[in-house]
Design a protein around this motif. Structure first.
Motif, PDB file in Angstrom:
ATOM      1  N   PRO A   2       0.930  -1.094   0.017  1.00  0.00           N
ATOM      2  CA  PRO A   2      -0.065   0.074  -0.069  1.00  0.00           C
ATOM      3  C   PRO A   2       0.877   1.294   0.033  1.00  0.00           C
ATOM      4  O   PRO A   2       0.315   2.253  -0.626  1.00  0.00           O
ATOM      5  CB  PRO A   2      -0.865  -0.036   0.952  1.00  0.00           C
ATOM      6  N   ILE A   3       2.041   1.126   0.702  1.00  0.00           N
ATOM      7  CA  ILE A   3       2.768   2.344   0.602  1.00  0.00           C
ATOM      8  C   ILE A   3       3.343   2.799  -0.781  1.00  0.00           C
ATOM      9  O   ILE A   3       3.417   3.891  -1.268  1.00  0.00           O
ATOM     10  CB  ILE A   3       3.922   2.313   1.573  1.00  0.00           C
ATOM     11  N   LEU A   4       3.791   1.626  -1.395  1.00  0.00           N
ATOM     12  CA  LEU A   4       4.301   1.791  -2.842  1.00  0.00           C
ATOM     13  C   LEU A   4       2.916   2.349  -3.567  1.00  0.00           C
ATOM     14  O   LEU A   4       3.279   3.108  -4.823  1.00  0.00           O
ATOM     15  CB  LEU A   4       5.025   0.644  -3.475  1.00  0.00           C
ATOM     16  N   GLU A   5       1.869   1.606  -3.659  1.00  0.00           N
ATOM     17  CA  GLU A   5       0.793   2.092  -4.179  1.00  0.00           C
ATOM     18  C   GLU A   5       0.344   3.451  -3.996  1.00  0.00           C
ATOM     19  O   GLU A   5       0.063   4.255  -5.227  1.00  0.00           O
ATOM     20  CB  GLU A   5      -0.369   1.157  -3.863  1.00  0.00           C
ATOM     21  N   ARG A   6       0.472   3.979  -2.870  1.00  0.00           N
ATOM     22  CA  ARG A   6       0.093   5.375  -2.477  1.00  0.00           C
ATOM     23  C   ARG A   6       1.266   6.330  -3.300  1.00  0.00           C
ATOM     24  O   ARG A   6       0.953   7.345  -3.893  1.00  0.00           O
ATOM     25  CB  ARG A   6      -0.055   5.642  -1.112  1.00  0.00           C
ATOM     26  N   ALA A   7       2.600   5.896  -3.120  1.00  0.00           N
ATOM     27  CA  ALA A   7       3.651   6.561  -3.770  1.00  0.00           C
ATOM     28  C   ALA A   7       3.454   6.872  -5.266  1.00  0.00           C
ATOM     29  O   ALA A   7       3.584   7.833  -5.702  1.00  0.00           O
ATOM     30  CB  ALA A   7       4.778   5.813  -3.273  1.00  0.00           C
ATOM     31  N   LEU A   8       3.283   5.675  -5.792  1.00  0.00           N
ATOM     32  CA  LEU A   8       2.918   6.004  -7.248  1.00  0.00           C
ATOM     33  C   LEU A   8       1.825   6.934  -7.745  1.00  0.00           C
ATOM     34  O   LEU A   8       2.070   7.591  -8.399  1.00  0.00           O
ATOM     35  CB  LEU A   8       2.703   4.597  -7.928  1.00  0.00           C
ATOM     36  N   ASP A   9       0.618   6.631  -6.831  1.00  0.00           N
ATOM     37  CA  ASP A   9      -0.311   7.710  -6.978  1.00  0.00           C
ATOM     38  C   ASP A   9      -0.016   9.083  -6.796  1.00  0.00           C
ATOM     39  O   ASP A   9      -0.192   9.978  -7.596  1.00  0.00           O
ATOM     40  CB  ASP A   9      -1.490   7.201  -5.995  1.00  0.00           C
ATOM     41  N   VAL A  10       0.752   9.282  -5.757  1.00  0.00           N
ATOM     42  CA  VAL A  10       1.453  10.779  -5.448  1.00  0.00           C
ATOM     43  C   VAL A  10       2.140  11.046  -6.849  1.00  0.00           C
ATOM     44  O   VAL A  10       2.118  12.221  -7.364  1.00  0.00           O
ATOM     45  CB  VAL A  10       2.020  10.863  -4.077  1.00  0.00           C
ATOM     46  N   LEU A  11       3.242  10.508  -7.249  1.00  0.00           N
ATOM     47  CA  LEU A  11       3.672  10.581  -8.355  1.00  0.00           C
ATOM     48  C   LEU A  11       3.151  10.993  -9.582  1.00  0.00           C
ATOM     49  O   LEU A  11       3.399  11.905 -10.369  1.00  0.00           O
ATOM     50  CB  LEU A  11       4.826   9.542  -8.645  1.00  0.00           C
ATOM     51  N   PHE A  12       1.887  10.193  -9.651  1.00  0.00           N
ATOM     52  CA  PHE A  12       1.034  10.535 -10.723  1.00  0.00           C
ATOM     53  C   PHE A  12       0.462  11.889 -10.673  1.00  0.00           C
ATOM     54  O   PHE A  12       0.107  12.672 -11.665  1.00  0.00           O
ATOM     55  CB  PHE A  12       0.021   9.238 -10.924  1.00  0.00           C
ATOM     56  N   ILE A  13       0.164  12.244  -9.460  1.00  0.00           N
ATOM     57  CA  ILE A  13      -0.706  13.479  -9.287  1.00  0.00           C
ATOM     58  C   ILE A  13       0.475  14.793  -9.592  1.00  0.00           C
ATOM     59  O   ILE A  13       0.231  15.377 -10.284  1.00  0.00           O
ATOM     60  CB  ILE A  13      -1.127  13.717  -7.775  1.00  0.00           C
ATOM     61  N   LEU A  14       1.529  14.467  -9.102  1.00  0.00           N
ATOM     62  CA  LEU A  14       2.611  15.331  -9.492  1.00  0.00           C
ATOM     63  C   LEU A  14       2.974  15.818 -10.899  1.00  0.00           C
ATOM     64  O   LEU A  14       3.541  16.622 -11.550  1.00  0.00           O
ATOM     65  CB  LEU A  14       3.920  15.091  -8.701  1.00  0.00           C
ATOM     66  N   HIS A  15       2.849  14.549 -11.769  1.00  0.00           N
ATOM     67  CA  HIS A  15       2.852  14.784 -13.053  1.00  0.00           C
ATOM     68  C   HIS A  15       1.920  14.991 -14.014  1.00  0.00           C
ATOM     69  O   HIS A  15       2.083  15.134 -15.395  1.00  0.00           O
ATOM     70  CB  HIS A  15       3.730  13.456 -13.551  1.00  0.00           C
ATOM     71  N   ALA A  16       0.596  15.102 -13.363  1.00  0.00           N
ATOM     72  CA  ALA A  16      -0.496  15.020 -14.439  1.00  0.00           C
ATOM     73  C   ALA A  16      -0.763  16.440 -15.214  1.00  0.00           C
ATOM     74  O   ALA A  16      -1.303  16.377 -16.506  1.00  0.00           O
ATOM     75  CB  ALA A  16      -1.710  15.117 -13.277  1.00  0.00           C
TER      76      ALA A  16
END
Ligand code: CMC
Length: 428
Positions: A217-231
């Motif tokens: 879940p930590i990696l899943e959330r980290a990827l989600d945050v990276l996706f937000i930052l790159h949107a």
């Protein structure tokens, strides 16, 4: 004389002009009336690389490069990274407002039910060598989808447009994950629509024989945050490519293929890959000073540093640096992190970088996180392209709705020969 005007005297003719200033901008077309003679075409403005030219009005993303501010639809990137999800951010970019509960559920449902891709894509995949760069494949697959969804060419129809926006956002992770699996010779994993957007992506990438694969879940959330930052990042090279290609009313798939191609370059979204290659080239801490000297002598660039707009710390890099610590707690510390930190420390205190206002950008640390999560270097630009698709689509759609926009068509200053007669081969 009105206050918000620009007075110009054309010294070639002595004529005076008063141009309106709106939103801190004068209109390039207002210069056309300034002619040196009756036959003169009129004055143009020259701006290679569009360093000081606003090409559109946009309500999507706001950046203040001097203050290091980035906002999507008014919401600070730090708050979105902390509290939102990528799918919610994609909805925000595309629709202008955060979704309420009902809208959010409907949007998530729509995106998760379009994750499957045409089986023909597997046949396309077989045409590639195992080591074909996944970004090249992504560009090609987007072009291929354009041939499946010929209805998408009706770009002026809002319903059709939305249908294909959803399809693109839904299918990109599947195509990217399958490109990765193909390069490893692993069987493709079909989407699991009960998972989150990023959870499903991780599952399609990394699931092996586990019957109930669950991403950390930590990696899943980290990827989600990276996706937000790159949107999204307003009128960057790839968004401008999406707008320019889309302005000819090309369908969204090929418009995004063009945007992905623009992103692929090492000065744009390929920089995260280039950072890792650079760290590998440096190899050891003791080589950093000579590497920095090489950068200052103009032999190479410090990849992941500098930005056309940010002349202060990139706010995305600040969030990513914090995120890196959380990821490394799960994956173990990336050994290249110390080298990156040392490079950053030296650069931030060196006159060359300080004078030119060169700071770490979003790509400086993102590659280290991706690598620690198990992604091969070639996948890094793909991990940029997947979330950026929502930004590209928002920009593309806004362009189509903008009554002032027409087919993109810059002018040039011709520097070639004047008219000359053709020379036959035996006379050359
Ligand atoms: N390393 C060394 N010197 C640099 C760098 C760098 N990374 N970036 C700019 N400079 C120097 C450049 O040589 C020039 O120096 P001088 O005035 O002496 O000629 C000065 O800084 C201004 O550079 P520029 O090339 O005019 O700046 P630009 O706005 O055209 O380029 C950039 C912006 C991002 C392309 C550039 O900074 C760069 O190449 N950075 C490395 C690649 C990179 O990290 N790209 C990712 C950008 S963030 C992700 C995204 O949104 O795409």
């Amino acid at each position: 004389m009105a206050a918000d005007t620009l007075s110009i005297t054309d010294n070639r003719t002595g004529n005076n002009f008063e141009l309106p200033i709106n939103d801190g901008t004068v209109r390039a077309m207002d210069f056309r009336q300034m002619k040196s003679s009756e036959e003169d075409f009129g004055l143009m403005v020259y701006d290679p690389a569009y360093k000081n030219t606003a090409s559109c009005r946009s309500a999507i993303t706001y950046i203040d490069g001097d203050k290091g501010i980035l906002r999507y639809r008014g919401y600070p990137i730090e708050q979105l990274a902390e509290q939102s999800t990528y799918l919610e951010v994609a909805y925000l970019l595309l629709n202008g407002e955060l979704p309420n509960k009902t809208e959010s559920a409907a949007w998530t449902n729509e995106v998760t039910t379009h994750t499957y891709v045409h089986e023909f894509l597997k046949t396309c995949m077989e045409g590639y060598r195992y080591d074909a760069h996944p970004m090249g494949r992504l560009v090609a697959f987007l072009g291929t989808l354009s041939t499946f969804y010929t209805g998408s060419k009706d770009v002026r129809n809002p319903e059709i447009r939305n249908e294909h926006i959803v399809k693109i956002i839904s299918k990109l992770p599947t195509m990217a994950a399958w490109a990765y699996r193909h390069s490893l010779g692993r069987p493709y994993v079909y989407p699991d629509n009960d998972m989150s957007y990023c959870g499903n992506f991780l599952s399609m990438l990394f699931q092996l024989a586990e019957p109930n694969y669950k991403p950390n879940p930590i990696l899943e959330r980290a990827l989600d945050v990276l996706f937000i930052l790159h949107a999204d990042h307003e009128q960057n090279c790839s968004a401008s490519a999406a707008r320019a290609v889309g302005s000819s009313e090309a369908d969204p798939y090929v418009s995004l293929a063009a945007a992905s191609a623009a992103l692929y370059g090492p000065l744009h979204g390929g920089a995260n890959e280039a950072v890792l290659r650079m760290l590998d080239d440096i190899g050891e801490m003791k080589n950093i000073p000579s590497f920095i000297e090489g950068v200052k002598n103009g032999e190479r660039r410090l990849m992941g540093f500098g930005h056309r707009v940010y002349k202060n710390y990139d706010p995305r890099a600040r969030v990513i640096k914090k995120l890196a610590d959380q990821v490394f707690e799960v994956t173990g510390r990336n050994p290249r992190l110390d080298m990156a930190l040392e490079l950053e420390k030296i650069a931030l205190n060196d006159e060359y970088f300080v004078k030119r206002k060169l700071y770490p950008n979003v790509d400086f640390y993102s590659g280290l996180i991706y690598q620690a999560m198990g992604f091969p270097t070639e996948m890094f630009p793909v991990l940029f392209a997947i979330p950026r698709a929502s930004g590209w689509l928002a920009q593309w759609s806004e362009m189509l709705d903008d009554k002032e926009q027409k087919i993109a068509r810059p002018r040039q200053i011709y520097t070639g020969h004047g008219a000359r007669d053709y020379v036959p081969m035996d006379k050359r």
